[in-house]
Design a protein around this motif. Structure first.
Motif, PDB file in Angstrom:
ATOM      1  N   ALA A  90     -33.858  13.605 -22.066  1.00 13.44           N
ATOM      2  CA  ALA A  90     -32.707  14.501 -21.950  1.00 13.44           C
ATOM      3  C   ALA A  90     -33.110  15.871 -21.433  1.00 13.44           C
ATOM      4  N   GLU A  91     -34.321  16.318 -21.777  1.00  2.65           N
ATOM      5  CA  GLU A  91     -34.762  17.653 -21.378  1.00  2.65           C
ATOM      6  C   GLU A  91     -34.810  17.823 -19.857  1.00  2.65           C
ATOM      7  N   PHE A  92     -35.079  16.729 -19.136  1.00  7.52           N
ATOM      8  CA  PHE A  92     -35.082  16.832 -17.678  1.00  7.52           C
ATOM      9  C   PHE A  92     -33.681  17.144 -17.165  1.00  7.52           C
ATOM     10  N   LEU A  93     -32.661  16.481 -17.689  1.00  7.42           N
ATOM     11  CA  LEU A  93     -31.289  16.737 -17.261  1.00  7.42           C
ATOM     12  C   LEU A  93     -30.903  18.189 -17.533  1.00  7.42           C
ATOM     13  N   ILE A  94     -31.291  18.686 -18.717  1.00 12.60           N
ATOM     14  CA  ILE A  94     -30.981  20.065 -19.091  1.00 12.60           C
ATOM     15  C   ILE A  94     -31.615  21.036 -18.109  1.00 12.60           C
ATOM     16  N   LEU A  95     -32.879  20.805 -17.788  1.00  9.25           N
ATOM     17  CA  LEU A  95     -33.585  21.678 -16.849  1.00  9.25           C
ATOM     18  C   LEU A  95     -32.981  21.595 -15.448  1.00  9.25           C
ATOM     19  N   PHE A  96     -32.592  20.384 -15.041  1.00  7.62           N
ATOM     20  CA  PHE A  96     -31.988  20.206 -13.716  1.00  7.62           C
ATOM     21  C   PHE A  96     -30.756  21.087 -13.562  1.00  7.62           C
ATOM     22  N   TYR A  97     -29.871  21.047 -14.564  1.00 12.36           N
ATOM     23  CA  TYR A  97     -28.636  21.829 -14.441  1.00 12.36           C
ATOM     24  C   TYR A  97     -28.868  23.306 -14.718  1.00 12.36           C
ATOM     25  N   ALA A  98     -29.887  23.645 -15.506  1.00 15.15           N
ATOM     26  CA  ALA A  98     -30.238  25.052 -15.687  1.00 15.15           C
ATOM     27  C   ALA A  98     -30.622  25.671 -14.352  1.00 15.15           C
ATOM     28  N   CYS A  99     -31.384  24.920 -13.561  1.00 21.13           N
ATOM     29  CA  CYS A  99     -31.779  25.409 -12.234  1.00 21.13           C
ATOM     30  C   CYS A  99     -30.572  25.599 -11.329  1.00 21.13           C
ATOM     31  N   GLN A 100     -29.559  24.731 -11.472  1.00 19.65           N
ATOM     32  CA  GLN A 100     -28.355  24.880 -10.650  1.00 19.65           C
ATOM     33  C   GLN A 100     -27.656  26.201 -10.937  1.00 19.65           C
ATOM     34  N   TYR A 101     -27.703  26.658 -12.198  1.00 22.99           N
ATOM     35  CA  TYR A 101     -27.042  27.908 -12.566  1.00 22.99           C
ATOM     36  C   TYR A 101     -27.781  29.138 -12.066  1.00 22.99           C
ATOM     37  N   PRO A 181     -25.407  30.774  -9.443  1.00 21.97           N
ATOM     38  CA  PRO A 181     -25.265  29.325  -9.258  1.00 21.97           C
ATOM     39  C   PRO A 181     -25.313  28.914  -7.789  1.00 21.97           C
ATOM     40  N   ILE A 182     -25.820  27.718  -7.578  1.00 19.78           N
ATOM     41  CA  ILE A 182     -25.879  27.154  -6.230  1.00 19.78           C
ATOM     42  C   ILE A 182     -24.470  26.773  -5.812  1.00 19.78           C
ATOM     43  N   LYS A 183     -24.001  27.403  -4.760  1.00 18.78           N
ATOM     44  CA  LYS A 183     -22.631  27.197  -4.291  1.00 18.78           C
ATOM     45  C   LYS A 183     -22.631  26.760  -2.839  1.00 18.78           C
ATOM     46  N   GLU A 184     -21.449  26.349  -2.387  1.00 12.78           N
ATOM     47  CA  GLU A 184     -21.221  25.981  -0.989  1.00 12.78           C
ATOM     48  C   GLU A 184     -22.338  25.064  -0.501  1.00 12.78           C
ATOM     49  N   ASN A 185     -22.825  25.288   0.723  1.00  9.14           N
ATOM     50  CA  ASN A 185     -23.829  24.354   1.225  1.00  9.14           C
ATOM     51  C   ASN A 185     -25.204  24.995   1.297  1.00  9.14           C
ATOM     52  N   THR A 186     -25.668  25.448   0.123  1.00  5.00           N
ATOM     53  CA  THR A 186     -27.042  25.914  -0.010  1.00  5.00           C
ATOM     54  C   THR A 186     -27.862  24.799  -0.665  1.00  5.00           C
ATOM     55  N   ALA A 188     -29.566  22.513  -3.101  1.00  5.29           N
ATOM     56  CA  ALA A 188     -29.354  22.230  -4.519  1.00  5.29           C
ATOM     57  C   ALA A 188     -30.639  21.784  -5.212  1.00  5.29           C
ATOM     58  N   PHE A 189     -31.440  20.980  -4.517  1.00  8.37           N
ATOM     59  CA  PHE A 189     -32.710  20.517  -5.067  1.00  8.37           C
ATOM     60  C   PHE A 189     -33.516  19.890  -3.947  1.00  8.37           C
ATOM     61  N   MET A 190     -34.748  19.553  -4.257  1.00  9.12           N
ATOM     62  CA  MET A 190     -35.619  18.932  -3.270  1.00  9.12           C
ATOM     63  C   MET A 190     -36.153  17.625  -3.823  1.00  9.12           C
ATOM     64  N   GLN A 191     -36.205  16.619  -2.962  1.00 10.30           N
ATOM     65  CA  GLN A 191     -36.798  15.343  -3.348  1.00 10.30           C
ATOM     66  C   GLN A 191     -37.991  15.038  -2.455  1.00 10.30           C
ATOM     67  N   PHE A 192     -39.053  14.554  -3.097  1.00 12.10           N
ATOM     68  CA  PHE A 192     -40.214  14.121  -2.336  1.00 12.10           C
ATOM     69  C   PHE A 192     -40.059  12.636  -2.041  1.00 12.10           C
ATOM     70  N   ARG A 204     -34.923  18.467   1.523  1.00 17.49           N
ATOM     71  CA  ARG A 204     -33.984  19.366   0.853  1.00 17.49           C
ATOM     72  C   ARG A 204     -32.576  18.774   0.877  1.00 17.49           C
ATOM     73  N   ILE A 205     -31.961  18.741  -0.294  1.00 18.22           N
ATOM     74  CA  ILE A 205     -30.614  18.204  -0.442  1.00 18.22           C
ATOM     75  C   ILE A 205     -29.660  19.364  -0.710  1.00 18.22           C
ATOM     76  N   TYR A 206     -28.580  19.412   0.037  1.00 19.11           N
ATOM     77  CA  TYR A 206     -27.661  20.548  -0.038  1.00 19.11           C
ATOM     78  C   TYR A 206     -26.466  20.255  -0.950  1.00 19.11           C
TER      79      TYR A 206
END
Length: 553
Positions: A90-101, A181-186, A188-192, A204-206
């Protein structure tokens, strides 16, 4: 959030207090804030089939905001990249959305998938961190102590446990002026991308693109319903796990039951048990998972099995075999599984998630090609265009390189994806027939031996179907140049050394008679494959050389 089975209660399947919706979300935080008004969420099981963590979307929002403040105190700011080992917790999900904010670009990093990968796990992770110029690495205490105590002079390791503890003891500040927070088309996260080399590609995923893509998948492909419940063991660093289940579930306010890929490989029957127990409607997995589920079948498992609520059994990530689908259906049809629940699809990280897919509720399409039965991966999703490049007519089909184009802004750390006016070559070979996509294999899976095009998948399938002790997922076929000559190599994961010579002699004879080819047969403890099933080329050559050197002594 954590507890034992007597104190934890599954989040409900149906939201009793929130209208169901799959569209209208401007960003990922907007979707979470809507889902948090309901009572659904994520449920995490351990290897003993016990409910270990429950994280409602209400709690996910609350904890994400708390962890956001902890990240600010570390000095992280908008635009920073944060590598995180994406364990199933669960901690990964929490961190993922914390980064979005905060506008921090989270970069989920893979866990090691095998014993062989343990030795290079720290090196590869630190390499990824260096690519993004990271100052911090987030992982569990266990991983930090095992892998990252001596190699992190320029990188500070912080544990999930530390962040969770600090978040629990801190007051949730009402002042969120430091949030961005990450808005519009900036980004959102990066996947390797898993790749087949030692150099992963950061993609990079927008924000807007992933929100729109998820909407299309939920509405057009899955045809999501308010009463659907999902089940997943897919790794959170993979796009099928991260986008297909985490983000899609939040954006659809669905309850999801999860367990780790390590647990699945060791105990595939748990997948089936939870489908039955929790009345799963949607699950997704690579083809090899259905093969493991076939082997996991026992009378004891079947005694109280009920798969009648399952309406989407997604397939993606590796080669789709009709024979495996038929066997799975034959075994589990008596327990409510319907063949047309299978939902074959095709995608890649560069396309965000899916490029084409069968639609839920529609029949599985099969085409006959050169004495083979091929399963359709459906037709293109809205916004995607598929073309076949360098096509050649074969058996009435126009076969060539599969290429796609979409409207997404996906790019890499070092610039745009390799493309020709926006058209990206997937590296796969196949054809389109009546708007359905059929995959024949990777371009690298077609090897040239003495002027002949050899389909490695044909050899794998032939070996597995004619040797009961071997399965296709334990075989890799490729070619190696030895003394200026391309040599066919069949590498087999098999640990019964007493039978090596018998199997080797038998296979060489079978391959010679069926394909008129001479093959080198080598046995290894573990195949050189990425988590997506692609051959790691340099590792393949290394293993082959070691085996041949050992045999020559």
């Amino acid at each position: 959030m954590r507890g034992n089975m007597t104190t934890l209660t599954l989040t409900p399947t149906t939201n009793t207090v929130l209208p169901f919706k799959t569209s209208g979300f401007s960003d990922l935080t907007n979707a979470l804030e809507y889902a948090a008004k309901g009572n659904t969420g994520f449920n995490f099981y351990n290897a003993n089939a016990q409910l270990e963590q429950v994280l409602s979307y209400t709690d996910l929002l609350d904890q994400s905001l708390r962890v956001s403040h902890c990240l600010l105190l570390l000095g992280l700011k908008r635009g920073d990249h944060l590598p995180v080992i994406a364990e199933t917790r669960a901690e990964f999900l929490i961190l993922f959305y914390a980064c979005q904010y905060l506008g921090i670009i989270i970069c989920p990093c893979p866990m090691f998938a095998s014993v062989a990968e343990r030795s290079t796990f720290a090196t590869k992770t630190l390499h990824m961190a260096s690519l993004i110029k990271a100052k911090f690495l987030i992982a569990s205490n266990g991983l930090i102590n095992a892998f990252f105590t001596e190699n992190t002079n320029t990188l500070k390791c912080i544990s999930f446990e530390q962040l969770t503890q600090e978040a629990q003891h801190s007051k949730l500040l009402t002042d969120s002026t430091q949030f961005s927070p990450i808005k519009e088309n900036t980004v959102a996260f990066m996947q390797f991308s898993s790749g087949s080399t030692s150099k992963p590609k950061g993609i990079r995923i927008y924000n807007h693109d992933v929100c729109e893509h998820v909407r299309i998948v939920l509405e057009e492909v899955m045809k999501l319903r308010a009463e659907d419940r999902s089940l997943s063991w897919l790794p959170f660093y993979h796009n099928m796990g991260l986008i297909g289940f985490i983000i899609a579930s939040v954006n659809g306010q669905r309850s999801v039951d999860c367990f780790s890929p390590f647990t699945f490989v060791g105990q595939p029957s748990l997948w089936l048990k939870l489908m039955s127990c929790n009345k799963t409607a949607i699950t997704y997995a690579p083809m090899f998972a259905y093969q493991l589920a076939i082997r996991a079948f026992t009378d004891e498992l079947a005694s109280d099995l009920d798969l009648s609520t399952l309406r989407v059994a997604g397939i993606g990530g590796d080669t789709i075999h009709l024979e495996v689908m038929k066997k799975f259906h034959h075994l589990y049809a008596p327990y409510g599984f319907e063949f047309n629940c299978f939902l074959p699809s095709y995608g890649m990280t560069e396309a965000i998630l899916a490029i084409s897919a069968k639609r839920a509720g529609e029949p599985v399409i099969i085409d006959h090609f050169e004495n083979k039965e091929l399963v359709s991966c459906g037709h293109p999703l809205s916004g995607y265009q598929l073309t076949i490049k360098n096509a050649n007519p074969i058996s009435g089909r126009s076969v060539g390189n599969i290429c796609f184009k979409n409207n997404a802004e996906t790019d890499t750390l070092i610039g745009n994806l390799d493309s020709d006016n926006g058209i990206i070559d997937t590296g796969d070979i196949g054809y389109l027939h009546e708007d359905n996509l059929f995959i024949l294999g990777r371009q690298k899976d077609v090897i040239l031996i003495r002027g002949r095009n050899i389909w490695t998948e044909d050899i794998k399938t032939f070996i597995a179907s004619n040797n009961n002790e071997l399965t296709a997922d334990n075989i890799v076929v490729s070619s190696i140049e030895v003394e200026q000559e391309d040599r066919l190599v069949v590498m087999i994961q098999h640990n019964q050394s007493s039978t090596f010579q018998v199997i080797k002699k038998q296979l060489k004879k079978q391959i010679s008679q069926q394909f008129n080819l001479s093959a080198d047969i080598v046995f290894v403890n573990e195949l050189p494959l990425t988590p997506s099933g692609k051959i790691i080329s340099d590792r393949f050559v290394e293993l082959y050389t070691k085996v041949k050197d050992r045999q020559s002594k």
